[in-house]
Design a protein around this motif. Structure first.
Motif, PDB file in Angstrom:
ATOM      1  N   GLU A  29      43.308  43.072  46.203  1.00 56.60           N
ATOM      2  CA  GLU A  29      42.015  43.698  45.910  1.00 56.60           C
ATOM      3  C   GLU A  29      42.144  44.626  44.708  1.00 56.60           C
ATOM      4  O   GLU A  29      43.242  45.088  44.376  1.00 56.60           O
ATOM      5  CB  GLU A  29      41.520  44.503  47.124  1.00 56.60           C
ATOM      6  CG  GLU A  29      41.406  43.704  48.415  1.00 56.60           C
ATOM      7  CD  GLU A  29      40.301  42.662  48.367  1.00 56.60           C
ATOM      8  OE1 GLU A  29      39.369  42.826  47.539  1.00 56.60           O
ATOM      9  OE2 GLU A  29      40.369  41.696  49.155  1.00 56.60           O
ATOM     10  N   LEU A  30      40.999  44.914  44.065  1.00 59.69           N
ATOM     11  CA  LEU A  30      40.958  45.837  42.940  1.00 59.69           C
ATOM     12  C   LEU A  30      39.859  46.867  43.146  1.00 59.69           C
ATOM     13  O   LEU A  30      38.841  46.591  43.797  1.00 59.69           O
ATOM     14  CB  LEU A  30      40.664  45.088  41.630  1.00 59.69           C
ATOM     15  CG  LEU A  30      41.684  44.094  41.100  1.00 59.69           C
ATOM     16  CD1 LEU A  30      41.179  43.485  39.791  1.00 59.69           C
ATOM     17  CD2 LEU A  30      43.048  44.735  40.891  1.00 59.69           C
ATOM     18  N   THR A  31      40.050  48.042  42.562  1.00 57.90           N
ATOM     19  CA  THR A  31      38.953  49.003  42.525  1.00 57.90           C
ATOM     20  C   THR A  31      37.858  48.434  41.624  1.00 57.90           C
ATOM     21  O   THR A  31      38.082  47.496  40.841  1.00 57.90           O
ATOM     22  CB  THR A  31      39.401  50.353  41.947  1.00 57.90           C
ATOM     23  OG1 THR A  31      39.770  50.170  40.565  1.00 57.90           O
ATOM     24  CG2 THR A  31      40.568  50.931  42.717  1.00 57.90           C
ATOM     25  N   GLU A  32      36.689  49.016  41.702  1.00 58.09           N
ATOM     26  CA  GLU A  32      35.563  48.548  40.884  1.00 58.09           C
ATOM     27  C   GLU A  32      35.886  48.640  39.395  1.00 58.09           C
ATOM     28  O   GLU A  32      35.568  47.724  38.620  1.00 58.09           O
ATOM     29  CB  GLU A  32      34.326  49.383  41.212  1.00 58.09           C
ATOM     30  CG  GLU A  32      33.060  48.912  40.510  1.00 58.09           C
ATOM     31  CD  GLU A  32      31.834  49.703  40.930  1.00 58.09           C
ATOM     32  OE1 GLU A  32      30.868  49.743  40.148  1.00 58.09           O
ATOM     33  OE2 GLU A  32      31.848  50.281  42.034  1.00 58.09           O
ATOM     34  N   ASP A  33      36.531  49.739  39.002  1.00 60.29           N
ATOM     35  CA  ASP A  33      36.869  49.915  37.587  1.00 60.29           C
ATOM     36  C   ASP A  33      37.873  48.875  37.107  1.00 60.29           C
ATOM     37  O   ASP A  33      37.741  48.318  36.003  1.00 60.29           O
ATOM     38  CB  ASP A  33      37.430  51.313  37.342  1.00 60.29           C
ATOM     39  CG  ASP A  33      36.371  52.399  37.433  1.00 60.29           C
ATOM     40  OD1 ASP A  33      35.172  52.050  37.397  1.00 60.29           O
ATOM     41  OD2 ASP A  33      36.742  53.575  37.539  1.00 60.29           O
ATOM     42  N   LEU A  34      38.889  48.615  37.912  1.00 63.42           N
ATOM     43  CA  LEU A  34      39.876  47.604  37.539  1.00 63.42           C
ATOM     44  C   LEU A  34      39.263  46.211  37.499  1.00 63.42           C
ATOM     45  O   LEU A  34      39.580  45.401  36.614  1.00 63.42           O
ATOM     46  CB  LEU A  34      41.054  47.631  38.516  1.00 63.42           C
ATOM     47  CG  LEU A  34      42.040  48.784  38.366  1.00 63.42           C
ATOM     48  CD1 LEU A  34      43.086  48.739  39.482  1.00 63.42           C
ATOM     49  CD2 LEU A  34      42.721  48.763  37.005  1.00 63.42           C
ATOM     50  N   PHE A  35      38.371  45.941  38.434  1.00 62.72           N
ATOM     51  CA  PHE A  35      37.719  44.634  38.441  1.00 62.72           C
ATOM     52  C   PHE A  35      36.883  44.449  37.177  1.00 62.72           C
ATOM     53  O   PHE A  35      36.836  43.348  36.608  1.00 62.72           O
ATOM     54  CB  PHE A  35      36.836  44.485  39.684  1.00 62.72           C
ATOM     55  CG  PHE A  35      36.227  43.114  39.827  1.00 62.72           C
ATOM     56  CD1 PHE A  35      37.023  42.014  40.089  1.00 62.72           C
ATOM     57  CD2 PHE A  35      34.854  42.924  39.692  1.00 62.72           C
ATOM     58  CE1 PHE A  35      36.470  40.742  40.215  1.00 62.72           C
ATOM     59  CE2 PHE A  35      34.295  41.658  39.812  1.00 62.72           C
ATOM     60  CZ  PHE A  35      35.107  40.562  40.078  1.00 62.72           C
ATOM     61  N   GLN A  36      36.251  45.520  36.709  1.00 56.81           N
ATOM     62  CA  GLN A  36      35.470  45.424  35.476  1.00 56.81           C
ATOM     63  C   GLN A  36      36.375  45.160  34.282  1.00 56.81           C
ATOM     64  O   GLN A  36      36.040  44.378  33.383  1.00 56.81           O
ATOM     65  CB  GLN A  36      34.666  46.714  35.257  1.00 56.81           C
ATOM     66  CG  GLN A  36      33.699  46.638  34.076  1.00 56.81           C
ATOM     67  CD  GLN A  36      32.676  45.532  34.238  1.00 56.81           C
ATOM     68  OE1 GLN A  36      31.979  45.451  35.258  1.00 56.81           O
ATOM     69  NE2 GLN A  36      32.580  44.660  33.245  1.00 56.81           N
ATOM     70  N   LEU A  37      37.544  45.798  34.281  1.00 60.25           N
ATOM     71  CA  LEU A  37      38.503  45.535  33.207  1.00 60.25           C
ATOM     72  C   LEU A  37      38.962  44.077  33.234  1.00 60.25           C
ATOM     73  O   LEU A  37      39.170  43.464  32.184  1.00 60.25           O
ATOM     74  CB  LEU A  37      39.714  46.465  33.342  1.00 60.25           C
ATOM     75  CG  LEU A  37      39.479  47.939  33.033  1.00 60.25           C
ATOM     76  CD1 LEU A  37      40.739  48.752  33.335  1.00 60.25           C
ATOM     77  CD2 LEU A  37      39.058  48.138  31.576  1.00 60.25           C
TER      78      LEU A  37
END
Length: 210
Positions: free
Chosen positions: A44-52
């Motif tokens: 899983e990723l945080t929202e910020d990492l997923f956006q990156l």
């Protein structure tokens, strides 16, 4: 362990970040401008990492970590709170790899310092794990000493140095000019422009082709 402060060029280096939480996010953002190839290995990723990831700034391997994930790693960031995973990371890391162990910095061979950035100026502070709070307090003091507009002054110094180095002057004269631009006088934008314009009118040293 004895640490040596260095600035490292990570262009095209393979960085493996194990973990996709808040700590991983902070580490990724700290190296995002380095032009490294950043792989984040986590289910899983945080929202910020997923956006990156969506912006193609990082590569996401949506999986549970395996030791084979580190085979070509130049820099490893262990951003998990699972001791058994951290142990595997430490044992599986290639001998040439740099390692930052977030859970216990002393276990790895890289510590992320607290850093104040003002354009080309970077001031890094570390207590080598002794007191993160002390580092935070020092950075607060540095922010007051070097406000945001200091970036423009550093850029002026950079541009002036390039021009001065190209002038047809003796080294002693060049050094005198380089020393003079450190004067408080040149915190003023108008004074910067005056000097820059004057420098550009000075004769340049000849190249061999000329």
């Amino acid at each position: 362990m004895a640490y040596v402060p260095l600035n490292i060029d990570f262009t095209d280096k393979q960085v493996k970040v194990i973990g996709g939480g808040k700590i991983a996010k902070r580490r990724v953002k700290a190296i995002l401008e380095s032009d490294a190839v950043i792989h984040v290995i986590s289910p899983e990723l945080t929202e910020d990492l997923f956006q990156l990831y969506l912006d193609e700034k990082i590569i996401w391997k949506k999986k549970i970590f395996e030791s084979s994930d580190l085979e070509d790693a130049d820099f490893i960031i262990s951003a998990t709170n699972q001791q058994e995973v951290n142990d595997v990371i430490k044992k599986s890391a290639p001998k040439h790899s740099l390692i930052n162990m977030v859970s216990d910095a002393q276990v790895g061979n890289v510590i992320f310092p607290g850093t104040l950035k003002r354009g080309k100026l970077q001031i890094s502070v570390t207590s080598t794990g002794a007191s993160p709070k002390l580092v935070s307090n020092i950075l607060d003091d540095l922010e007051k000493q070097y406000p945001v507009d200091y970036e423009e002054y550093v850029e002026f110094l950079f541009e002036s140095r390039i021009i001065i180095k190209s002038l047809n002057l003796e080294n002693t004269e060049k050094n005198q000019l380089l020393e003079s631009i450190l004067s408080d006088q040149y915190f003023d934008k108008d004074e910067q422009n005056k000097l820059t314009n004057w420098l550009r009118r000075q004769p340049k040293k000849r190249t061999r082709e000329e």
